[in-house]
Design a protein around this motif. Structure first.
Motif, PDB file in Angstrom:
ATOM      1  N   THR A  28       0.828  -1.209   0.000  1.00 38.61           N
ATOM      2  CA  THR A  28       0.000   0.000   0.000  1.00 38.61           C
ATOM      3  C   THR A  28       0.860   1.255   0.000  1.00 38.61           C
ATOM      4  O   THR A  28       0.371   2.329  -0.323  1.00 38.61           O
ATOM      5  N   GLU A  29       2.140   1.117   0.377  1.00 42.42           N
ATOM      6  CA  GLU A  29       3.056   2.253   0.312  1.00 42.42           C
ATOM      7  C   GLU A  29       4.487   1.746   0.228  1.00 42.42           C
ATOM      8  O   GLU A  29       4.762   0.579   0.482  1.00 42.42           O
ATOM      9  N   GLN A  30       5.399   2.634  -0.153  1.00 41.02           N
ATOM     10  CA  GLN A  30       6.799   2.235  -0.299  1.00 41.02           C
ATOM     11  C   GLN A  30       7.450   2.003   1.063  1.00 41.02           C
ATOM     12  O   GLN A  30       6.993   2.506   2.085  1.00 41.02           O
ATOM     13  N   SER A  31       8.526   1.234   1.028  1.00 37.61           N
ATOM     14  CA  SER A  31       9.241   0.906   2.252  1.00 37.61           C
ATOM     15  C   SER A  31       9.776   2.164   2.942  1.00 37.61           C
ATOM     16  O   SER A  31      10.195   3.117   2.301  1.00 37.61           O
ATOM     17  N   LYS A  32       9.763   2.112   4.271  1.00 37.93           N
ATOM     18  CA  LYS A  32      10.355   3.178   5.076  1.00 37.93           C
ATOM     19  C   LYS A  32      11.607   2.666   5.803  1.00 37.93           C
ATOM     20  O   LYS A  32      11.992   3.170   6.850  1.00 37.93           O
ATOM     21  N   TYR A  33      12.222   1.661   5.217  1.00 42.11           N
ATOM     22  CA  TYR A  33      13.438   1.069   5.791  1.00 42.11           C
ATOM     23  C   TYR A  33      14.613   1.996   5.512  1.00 42.11           C
ATOM     24  O   TYR A  33      15.080   2.086   4.379  1.00 42.11           O
ATOM     25  N   ARG A  34      15.081   2.693   6.522  1.00 42.82           N
ATOM     26  CA  ARG A  34      16.109   3.719   6.326  1.00 42.82           C
ATOM     27  C   ARG A  34      17.504   3.286   6.759  1.00 42.82           C
ATOM     28  O   ARG A  34      18.481   3.956   6.443  1.00 42.82           O
ATOM     29  N   ILE A  35      17.606   2.188   7.482  1.00 46.97           N
ATOM     30  CA  ILE A  35      18.910   1.821   8.026  1.00 46.97           C
ATOM     31  C   ILE A  35      19.569   0.665   7.265  1.00 46.97           C
ATOM     32  O   ILE A  35      20.627   0.198   7.639  1.00 46.97           O
ATOM     33  N   ARG A  36      18.928   0.249   6.186  1.00 48.19           N
ATOM     34  CA  ARG A  36      19.490  -0.847   5.400  1.00 48.19           C
ATOM     35  C   ARG A  36      19.110  -0.661   3.939  1.00 48.19           C
ATOM     36  O   ARG A  36      17.991  -0.269   3.634  1.00 48.19           O
ATOM     37  N   LYS A  37      20.019  -0.963   3.059  1.00 55.14           N
ATOM     38  CA  LYS A  37      19.776  -0.777   1.626  1.00 55.14           C
ATOM     39  C   LYS A  37      18.804  -1.822   1.102  1.00 55.14           C
ATOM     40  O   LYS A  37      18.917  -3.002   1.402  1.00 55.14           O
ATOM     41  N   GLN A  38      17.834  -1.369   0.299  1.00 49.50           N
ATOM     42  CA  GLN A  38      16.847  -2.253  -0.289  1.00 49.50           C
ATOM     43  C   GLN A  38      17.243  -2.625  -1.719  1.00 49.50           C
ATOM     44  O   GLN A  38      17.971  -1.890  -2.386  1.00 49.50           O
ATOM     45  N   LYS A  39      16.719  -3.770  -2.189  1.00 48.38           N
ATOM     46  CA  LYS A  39      17.009  -4.237  -3.542  1.00 48.38           C
ATOM     47  C   LYS A  39      16.481  -3.255  -4.587  1.00 48.38           C
ATOM     48  O   LYS A  39      17.154  -2.941  -5.559  1.00 48.38           O
ATOM     49  N   ASP A  40      15.242  -2.777  -4.387  1.00 42.59           N
ATOM     50  CA  ASP A  40      14.644  -1.808  -5.302  1.00 42.59           C
ATOM     51  C   ASP A  40      13.515  -1.089  -4.581  1.00 42.59           C
ATOM     52  O   ASP A  40      13.228  -1.362  -3.409  1.00 42.59           O
ATOM     53  N   SER A  41      12.840  -0.187  -5.284  1.00 47.45           N
ATOM     54  CA  SER A  41      11.814   0.642  -4.649  1.00 47.45           C
ATOM     55  C   SER A  41      10.583  -0.157  -4.240  1.00 47.45           C
ATOM     56  O   SER A  41       9.768   0.312  -3.445  1.00 47.45           O
ATOM     57  N   GLN A  42      10.411  -1.357  -4.803  1.00 44.37           N
ATOM     58  CA  GLN A  42       9.268  -2.192  -4.453  1.00 44.37           C
ATOM     59  C   GLN A  42       9.557  -3.134  -3.284  1.00 44.37           C
ATOM     60  O   GLN A  42       8.647  -3.808  -2.790  1.00 44.37           O
ATOM     61  N   SER A  43      10.805  -3.198  -2.847  1.00 41.56           N
ATOM     62  CA  SER A  43      11.185  -4.117  -1.778  1.00 41.56           C
ATOM     63  C   SER A  43      10.697  -3.615  -0.423  1.00 41.56           C
ATOM     64  O   SER A  43      10.620  -2.406  -0.186  1.00 41.56           O
ATOM     65  N   LEU A  44      10.394  -4.559   0.454  1.00 42.47           N
ATOM     66  CA  LEU A  44       9.990  -4.244   1.813  1.00 42.47           C
ATOM     67  C   LEU A  44      10.890  -4.975   2.794  1.00 42.47           C
ATOM     68  O   LEU A  44      11.419  -6.049   2.480  1.00 42.47           O
ATOM     69  N   SER A  45      11.052  -4.414   3.966  1.00 43.11           N
ATOM     70  CA  SER A  45      11.724  -5.151   5.026  1.00 43.11           C
ATOM     71  C   SER A  45      10.813  -6.305   5.447  1.00 43.11           C
ATOM     72  O   SER A  45       9.612  -6.330   5.119  1.00 43.11           O
ATOM     73  N   THR A  46      11.359  -7.260   6.180  1.00 42.87           N
ATOM     74  CA  THR A  46      10.556  -8.404   6.616  1.00 42.87           C
ATOM     75  C   THR A  46       9.338  -7.960   7.422  1.00 42.87           C
ATOM     76  O   THR A  46       8.225  -8.427   7.193  1.00 42.87           O
ATOM     77  N   ILE A  47       9.518  -7.027   8.345  1.00 45.30           N
ATOM     78  CA  ILE A  47       8.392  -6.615   9.189  1.00 45.30           C
ATOM     79  C   ILE A  47       7.353  -5.828   8.385  1.00 45.30           C
ATOM     80  O   ILE A  47       6.143  -5.957   8.625  1.00 45.30           O
ATOM     81  N   GLU A  48       7.795  -5.050   7.414  1.00 46.34           N
ATOM     82  CA  GLU A  48       6.829  -4.339   6.564  1.00 46.34           C
ATOM     83  C   GLU A  48       6.025  -5.325   5.728  1.00 46.34           C
ATOM     84  O   GLU A  48       4.812  -5.154   5.540  1.00 46.34           O
ATOM     85  N   ALA A  49       6.689  -6.361   5.224  1.00 46.73           N
ATOM     86  CA  ALA A  49       5.993  -7.379   4.437  1.00 46.73           C
ATOM     87  C   ALA A  49       4.970  -8.121   5.298  1.00 46.73           C
ATOM     88  O   ALA A  49       3.846  -8.389   4.858  1.00 46.73           O
ATOM     89  N   ILE A  50       5.348  -8.433   6.539  1.00 49.71           N
ATOM     90  CA  ILE A  50       4.426  -9.117   7.448  1.00 49.71           C
ATOM     91  C   ILE A  50       3.247  -8.211   7.776  1.00 49.71           C
ATOM     92  O   ILE A  50       2.092  -8.659   7.818  1.00 49.71           O
ATOM     93  N   TYR A  51       3.510  -6.931   8.001  1.00 49.21           N
ATOM     94  CA  TYR A  51       2.423  -5.978   8.257  1.00 49.21           C
ATOM     95  C   TYR A  51       1.453  -5.939   7.076  1.00 49.21           C
ATOM     96  O   TYR A  51       0.230  -6.031   7.252  1.00 49.21           O
ATOM     97  N   GLU A  52       1.982  -5.789   5.871  1.00 48.08           N
ATOM     98  CA  GLU A  52       1.132  -5.725   4.686  1.00 48.08           C
ATOM     99  C   GLU A  52       0.329  -7.015   4.522  1.00 48.08           C
ATOM    100  O   GLU A  52      -0.876  -6.993   4.241  1.00 48.08           O
ATOM    101  N   LEU A  53       0.998  -8.127   4.696  1.00 47.96           N
ATOM    102  CA  LEU A  53       0.356  -9.427   4.541  1.00 47.96           C
ATOM    103  C   LEU A  53      -0.800  -9.603   5.520  1.00 47.96           C
ATOM    104  O   LEU A  53      -1.935  -9.893   5.127  1.00 47.96           O
TER     105      LEU A  53
END
Length: 198
Positions: free
Chosen positions: A141-166
């Motif tokens: 529903t929105e882009q990742s707010k993971y600021r302390i670790r580099k993401q693969k791309d703009s569509q990637s989510l951290s594990t906890i963000e993915a669990i929240y969305e799911l």
């Protein structure tokens, strides 16, 4: 002098995250297969789910052959979906379902791989049983707010963000699972403060 480790979150006491956690009684059972390199990763987010969700199991390893408990969990009476994007050469029998296509009932559970993209891809290649699982796909529903670790791309989510969305989509309740994102933000802020003090 050895560091004092929190017995609950297994982090050094000065970066303990227990006060950030609110217990959530999730209806859809979650399991996490965590790459061994993530266990002591201070920037990892799976720990938030492990502490907050009442129905969440975790196994650490790369190969299912070394994790009989997980193999049992995968073969128990509920349908298991794997939260993982479609990849080239995936098993033909494997079906990919959007979250909205899955019936909101108690007869399924979801496995999530925790690690960098490269490490989770390797885990998939090592385990044909994982490749054969039906997948659930997310439209965040929105882009990742993971600021302390580099993401693969703009569509990637951290594990906890993915669990929240799911979970918020499967259980149709964003408010219920908002504490996961609140804890996630507090953990990141804690890391920035800690870095500034170093």
């Amino acid at each position: 002098m050895s560091r004092v480790i929190c017995p609950n979150c297994s982090r050094p006491q000065k970066v303990c995250i227990c006060n950030f956690i609110k217990s959530i009684d999730n209806r859809v059972e979650i399991a996490i297969l965590q790459h061994p390199a993530e266990v002591k990763q201070i920037k990892g987010t799976a720990i938030i789910a492990q502490l907050a969700l009442t129905h969440c199991k975790t196994w650490v390893g790369e190969q299912l052959s070394e994790l009989p408990g997980l193999v049992t969990w995968l073969t128990e009476n509920k349908n298991v979906f794997l939260l993982y994007p479609e990849i080239d050469n995936q098993v033909k029998e494997c079906q990919v379902f959007d979250v909205g296509q899955i019936e909101h009932s108690h007869d399924f559970k979801v496995l999530i791989l925790d690690g960098t993209w490269r490490k989770t891809f390797k885990m998939m290649q090592l385990n044909p049983e994982l490749q054969a699982l039906n997948r659930v796909s997310l439209t965040p529903t929105e882009q990742s707010k993971y600021r302390i670790r580099k993401q693969k791309d703009s569509q990637s989510l951290s594990t906890i963000e993915a669990i929240y969305e799911l979970l918020s989509q499967l259980e149709n309740s964003t408010e219920k699972f908002k504490p996961l994102l609140s804890a996630f933000e507090k953990v990141q802020n804690q890391q920035f403060i800690f870095r500034e003090k170093e």
